[in-house]
Design a protein around this motif. Structure first.
Motif, PDB file in Angstrom:
ATOM      1  N   ARG A 151       1.890   6.765 -17.729  1.00 36.37           N
ATOM      2  CA  ARG A 151       3.187   6.116 -17.459  1.00 36.37           C
ATOM      3  C   ARG A 151       3.987   6.945 -16.450  1.00 36.37           C
ATOM      4  O   ARG A 151       4.618   6.411 -15.561  1.00 36.37           O
ATOM      5  N   ARG A 152       3.922   8.250 -16.605  1.00 46.65           N
ATOM      6  CA  ARG A 152       4.640   9.127 -15.665  1.00 46.65           C
ATOM      7  C   ARG A 152       4.009   8.983 -14.262  1.00 46.65           C
ATOM      8  O   ARG A 152       4.706   8.910 -13.252  1.00 46.65           O
ATOM      9  N   ARG A 153       2.672   8.927 -14.193  1.00 44.74           N
ATOM     10  CA  ARG A 153       2.016   8.786 -12.887  1.00 44.74           C
ATOM     11  C   ARG A 153       2.420   7.477 -12.225  1.00 44.74           C
ATOM     12  O   ARG A 153       2.591   7.412 -11.009  1.00 44.74           O
ATOM     13  N   LEU A 154       2.570   6.430 -13.031  1.00 40.67           N
ATOM     14  CA  LEU A 154       2.968   5.142 -12.451  1.00 40.67           C
ATOM     15  C   LEU A 154       4.394   5.204 -11.910  1.00 40.67           C
ATOM     16  O   LEU A 154       4.684   4.623 -10.866  1.00 40.67           O
ATOM     17  N   SER A 155       5.272   5.954 -12.602  1.00 40.15           N
ATOM     18  CA  SER A 155       6.639   6.005 -12.074  1.00 40.15           C
ATOM     19  C   SER A 155       6.662   6.869 -10.806  1.00 40.15           C
ATOM     20  O   SER A 155       7.386   6.558  -9.859  1.00 40.15           O
ATOM     21  N   VAL A 156       5.848   7.910 -10.753  1.00 46.20           N
ATOM     22  CA  VAL A 156       5.728   8.701  -9.517  1.00 46.20           C
ATOM     23  C   VAL A 156       5.159   7.817  -8.405  1.00 46.20           C
ATOM     24  O   VAL A 156       5.610   7.855  -7.260  1.00 46.20           O
ATOM     25  N   TYR A 157       4.191   6.982  -8.763  1.00 40.30           N
ATOM     26  CA  TYR A 157       3.613   6.057  -7.766  1.00 40.30           C
ATOM     27  C   TYR A 157       4.710   5.170  -7.159  1.00 40.30           C
ATOM     28  O   TYR A 157       4.826   5.052  -5.946  1.00 40.30           O
ATOM     29  N   ARG A 158       5.514   4.581  -8.050  1.00 42.88           N
ATOM     30  CA  ARG A 158       6.555   3.663  -7.545  1.00 42.88           C
ATOM     31  C   ARG A 158       7.529   4.381  -6.619  1.00 42.88           C
ATOM     32  O   ARG A 158       7.891   3.870  -5.564  1.00 42.88           O
ATOM     33  N   ALA A 159       7.924   5.605  -7.006  1.00 45.58           N
ATOM     34  CA  ALA A 159       8.935   6.316  -6.218  1.00 45.58           C
ATOM     35  C   ALA A 159       8.358   6.905  -4.930  1.00 45.58           C
ATOM     36  O   ALA A 159       8.979   6.841  -3.882  1.00 45.58           O
ATOM     37  N   GLU A 160       7.150   7.491  -5.011  1.00 42.35           N
ATOM     38  CA  GLU A 160       6.663   8.303  -3.885  1.00 42.35           C
ATOM     39  C   GLU A 160       5.579   7.630  -3.062  1.00 42.35           C
ATOM     40  O   GLU A 160       5.468   7.868  -1.874  1.00 42.35           O
ATOM     41  N   THR A 161       4.730   6.839  -3.725  1.00 42.26           N
ATOM     42  CA  THR A 161       3.549   6.324  -3.024  1.00 42.26           C
ATOM     43  C   THR A 161       3.733   4.885  -2.551  1.00 42.26           C
ATOM     44  O   THR A 161       3.280   4.543  -1.457  1.00 42.26           O
ATOM     45  N   ALA A 162       4.417   4.059  -3.343  1.00 43.95           N
ATOM     46  CA  ALA A 162       4.575   2.652  -2.953  1.00 43.95           C
ATOM     47  C   ALA A 162       5.190   2.473  -1.551  1.00 43.95           C
ATOM     48  O   ALA A 162       4.811   1.541  -0.837  1.00 43.95           O
ATOM     49  N   PRO A 163       6.105   3.365  -1.105  1.00 47.01           N
ATOM     50  CA  PRO A 163       6.642   3.195   0.250  1.00 47.01           C
ATOM     51  C   PRO A 163       5.570   3.223   1.350  1.00 47.01           C
ATOM     52  O   PRO A 163       5.808   2.761   2.466  1.00 47.01           O
ATOM     53  N   LEU A 164       4.392   3.725   1.023  1.00 45.13           N
ATOM     54  CA  LEU A 164       3.300   3.737   2.013  1.00 45.13           C
ATOM     55  C   LEU A 164       2.857   2.324   2.371  1.00 45.13           C
ATOM     56  O   LEU A 164       2.293   2.101   3.444  1.00 45.13           O
ATOM     57  N   ILE A 165       3.105   1.382   1.457  1.00 37.58           N
ATOM     58  CA  ILE A 165       2.671   0.010   1.727  1.00 37.58           C
ATOM     59  C   ILE A 165       3.400  -0.509   2.962  1.00 37.58           C
ATOM     60  O   ILE A 165       2.772  -1.000   3.895  1.00 37.58           O
ATOM     61  N   SER A 166       4.719  -0.323   3.018  1.00 33.84           N
ATOM     62  CA  SER A 166       5.410  -0.815   4.226  1.00 33.84           C
ATOM     63  C   SER A 166       5.116   0.070   5.428  1.00 33.84           C
ATOM     64  O   SER A 166       5.059  -0.419   6.560  1.00 33.84           O
ATOM     65  N   TYR A 167       4.890   1.355   5.201  1.00 34.97           N
ATOM     66  CA  TYR A 167       4.532   2.257   6.318  1.00 34.97           C
ATOM     67  C   TYR A 167       3.276   1.736   7.025  1.00 34.97           C
ATOM     68  O   TYR A 167       3.240   1.600   8.247  1.00 34.97           O
ATOM     69  N   TYR A 168       2.240   1.433   6.240  1.00 36.49           N
ATOM     70  CA  TYR A 168       0.980   0.997   6.862  1.00 36.49           C
ATOM     71  C   TYR A 168       1.030  -0.468   7.289  1.00 36.49           C
ATOM     72  O   TYR A 168       0.349  -0.858   8.221  1.00 36.49           O
ATOM     73  N   ARG A 169       1.858  -1.259   6.588  1.00 38.24           N
ATOM     74  CA  ARG A 169       1.967  -2.659   7.006  1.00 38.24           C
ATOM     75  C   ARG A 169       2.608  -2.726   8.401  1.00 38.24           C
ATOM     76  O   ARG A 169       2.145  -3.452   9.264  1.00 38.24           O
ATOM     77  N   ARG A 170       3.652  -1.916   8.587  1.00 37.34           N
ATOM     78  CA  ARG A 170       4.312  -1.870   9.904  1.00 37.34           C
ATOM     79  C   ARG A 170       3.314  -1.538  11.005  1.00 37.34           C
ATOM     80  O   ARG A 170       3.370  -2.078  12.099  1.00 37.34           O
ATOM     81  N   GLY A 171       2.392  -0.647  10.717  1.00 36.72           N
ATOM     82  CA  GLY A 171       1.407  -0.254  11.727  1.00 36.72           C
ATOM     83  C   GLY A 171       0.248  -1.235  11.825  1.00 36.72           C
ATOM     84  O   GLY A 171      -0.706  -0.993  12.566  1.00 36.72           O
ATOM     85  N   GLY A 172       0.275  -2.325  11.038  1.00 38.30           N
ATOM     86  CA  GLY A 172      -0.791  -3.331  11.098  1.00 38.30           C
ATOM     87  C   GLY A 172      -2.120  -2.852  10.533  1.00 38.30           C
ATOM     88  O   GLY A 172      -3.177  -3.389  10.851  1.00 38.30           O
ATOM     89  N   ARG A 173      -2.087  -1.833   9.660  1.00 35.26           N
ATOM     90  CA  ARG A 173      -3.352  -1.283   9.164  1.00 35.26           C
ATOM     91  C   ARG A 173      -3.637  -1.643   7.710  1.00 35.26           C
ATOM     92  O   ARG A 173      -4.680  -1.316   7.177  1.00 35.26           O
ATOM     93  N   LEU A 174      -2.650  -2.322   7.075  1.00 36.83           N
ATOM     94  CA  LEU A 174      -2.780  -2.550   5.632  1.00 36.83           C
ATOM     95  C   LEU A 174      -3.528  -3.824   5.291  1.00 36.83           C
ATOM     96  O   LEU A 174      -3.306  -4.875   5.884  1.00 36.83           O
ATOM     97  N   GLN A 175      -4.421  -3.713   4.328  1.00 33.82           N
ATOM     98  CA  GLN A 175      -5.081  -4.877   3.773  1.00 33.82           C
ATOM     99  C   GLN A 175      -4.914  -4.784   2.260  1.00 33.82           C
ATOM    100  O   GLN A 175      -5.347  -3.800   1.651  1.00 33.82           O
ATOM    101  N   GLU A 176      -4.280  -5.795   1.656  1.00 38.03           N
ATOM    102  CA  GLU A 176      -4.114  -5.766   0.207  1.00 38.03           C
ATOM    103  C   GLU A 176      -5.279  -6.487  -0.443  1.00 38.03           C
ATOM    104  O   GLU A 176      -5.673  -7.568  -0.002  1.00 38.03           O
ATOM    105  N   VAL A 177      -5.851  -5.860  -1.463  1.00 43.05           N
ATOM    106  CA  VAL A 177      -7.032  -6.404  -2.137  1.00 43.05           C
ATOM    107  C   VAL A 177      -6.711  -6.488  -3.623  1.00 43.05           C
ATOM    108  O   VAL A 177      -6.257  -5.499  -4.205  1.00 43.05           O
ATOM    109  N   SER A 178      -6.974  -7.641  -4.230  1.00 44.73           N
ATOM    110  CA  SER A 178      -6.741  -7.730  -5.670  1.00 44.73           C
ATOM    111  C   SER A 178      -7.775  -6.884  -6.408  1.00 44.73           C
ATOM    112  O   SER A 178      -8.975  -6.971  -6.161  1.00 44.73           O
ATOM    113  N   GLY A 179      -7.290  -6.057  -7.318  1.00 49.46           N
ATOM    114  CA  GLY A 179      -8.182  -5.197  -8.100  1.00 49.46           C
ATOM    115  C   GLY A 179      -8.493  -5.803  -9.457  1.00 49.46           C
ATOM    116  O   GLY A 179      -9.068  -5.146 -10.322  1.00 49.46           O
TER     117      GLY A 179
END
Ligand code: AMP
Length: 200
Positions: A151-179
C-alpha cells in the motif's frame, strides 16, 4: 519473456538492488531501509547505477529498462545522458491494472531466493509447491510484498512515478497496455505494442 524471445537484455533496478542487499555491499546496506519501507532509493544513487550499467557493451544494441525511471528527475537524467550519445528511449510501456488486483498480484507473488525467477501462487504456480521450476531453489515472499508495504509503494507510485505518464506521453513515446487477464493475454498485448512501434 520479452527478454528471452526478442533477445533484448533487461536491466531491472529492483533486481540489481536486491542482489546488492543479498551480498551485503555498501550500496545494499544503504538501499535496504528504503526498500523495506516501500520508499524509493534516492535519485542520484539510481541514476549512477543505471548509467554505469548502460555503458556495458552488452547493451550497445538495445535494452529493456524495468523499474527505471521511477521519478521525473530520473527520466530527465536518463534522457540527457542518452542524448549525449545520440540515442534515446524508443518506447515506454505502461502496464495498467486496477489497484486491488495489483495488491493481489504482489501479495501472492513468490520469488526464487537462488535465481530470482518469479511465480504467483494462483496465476503462475511452481510445479512443486515452494520450489523453483528452473533451479529447484526455495521460493520466498519479497519483504516489500507484505500488504502494508504494498500500500505504501502504491502511494509512492501515485506521488512520484505516475507523473512519468504525462512526461512520456508529451514526448510521444508512451503506449498504455492493459495488464489485466492471464500472463499470455498480457504478453500478446505487449507483442502488439512492440509490433506497432518496431514492426517486428
Ligand atoms: P521493484 O523490484 O522494481 O519493485 O523495486 C523494488 C524496490 O527497489 C522499490 O520499491 C524501491 O525501493 C527500489 N527501487 C527500484 N528501482 C528504483 C528506482 N528506479 N528508483 C528508486 N528506487 C528504486
Amino acid at each position: 519473456m520479452i527478454e528471452r524471445e526478442y533477445r533484448i537484455p533487461q536491466i531491472s533496478t529492483g533486481d540489481i538492488l536486491r542482489e546488492e542487499v543479498a551480498v551485503d555491499t555498501l550500496l545494499g546496506r544503504a538501499a535496504k531501509s528504503f526498500m523495506g519501507q516501500g520508499s524509493l532509493v534516492p535519485d542520484e544513487v539510481m541514476i549512477e547505477i543505471v548509467k554505469e550499467r548502460l555503458s556495458g557493451p552488452e547493451y550497445a544494441s538495445g535494452y529493456i529498462l524495468d523499474g527505471f525511471p521511477r521519478t521525473v528527475a530520473q527520466a530527465e537524467a536518463l534522457d540527457r545522458s542518452l542524448a549525449l550519445e545520440g540515442s534515446g528511449i524508443d518506447l515506454v510501456l505502461s502496464l495498467e491494472l486496477d489497484e486491488e488486483e495489483l495488491v493481489q498480484r504482489m501479495a501472492e507473488r513468490r520469488v526464487c531466493e537462488r535465481c530470482g525467477e518469479v511465480f504467483h501462487l494462483r496465476f503462475h504456480p511452481p510445479r512443486i509447491p515452494g520450489q523453483c521450476d528452473s533451479c529447484g531453489g526455495p521460493l520466498v515472499q519479497r519483504d516489500d510484498d507484505r500488504e502494508e508495504t504494498i500500500r505504501r509503494r502504491l502511494s509512492v507510485y501515485r506521488a512520484e512515478t505516475a507523473p512519468l505518464i504525462s512526461y512520456y506521453r508529451r514526448g510521444g513515446r508512451l503506449q498504455e497496455v492493459s495488464g489485466s487477464g492471464a500472463i499470455p493475454t498480457v504478453k500478446r498485448r505487449i507483442d502488439q505494442a512492440l509490433k506497432e512501434r518496431f514492426g517486428t
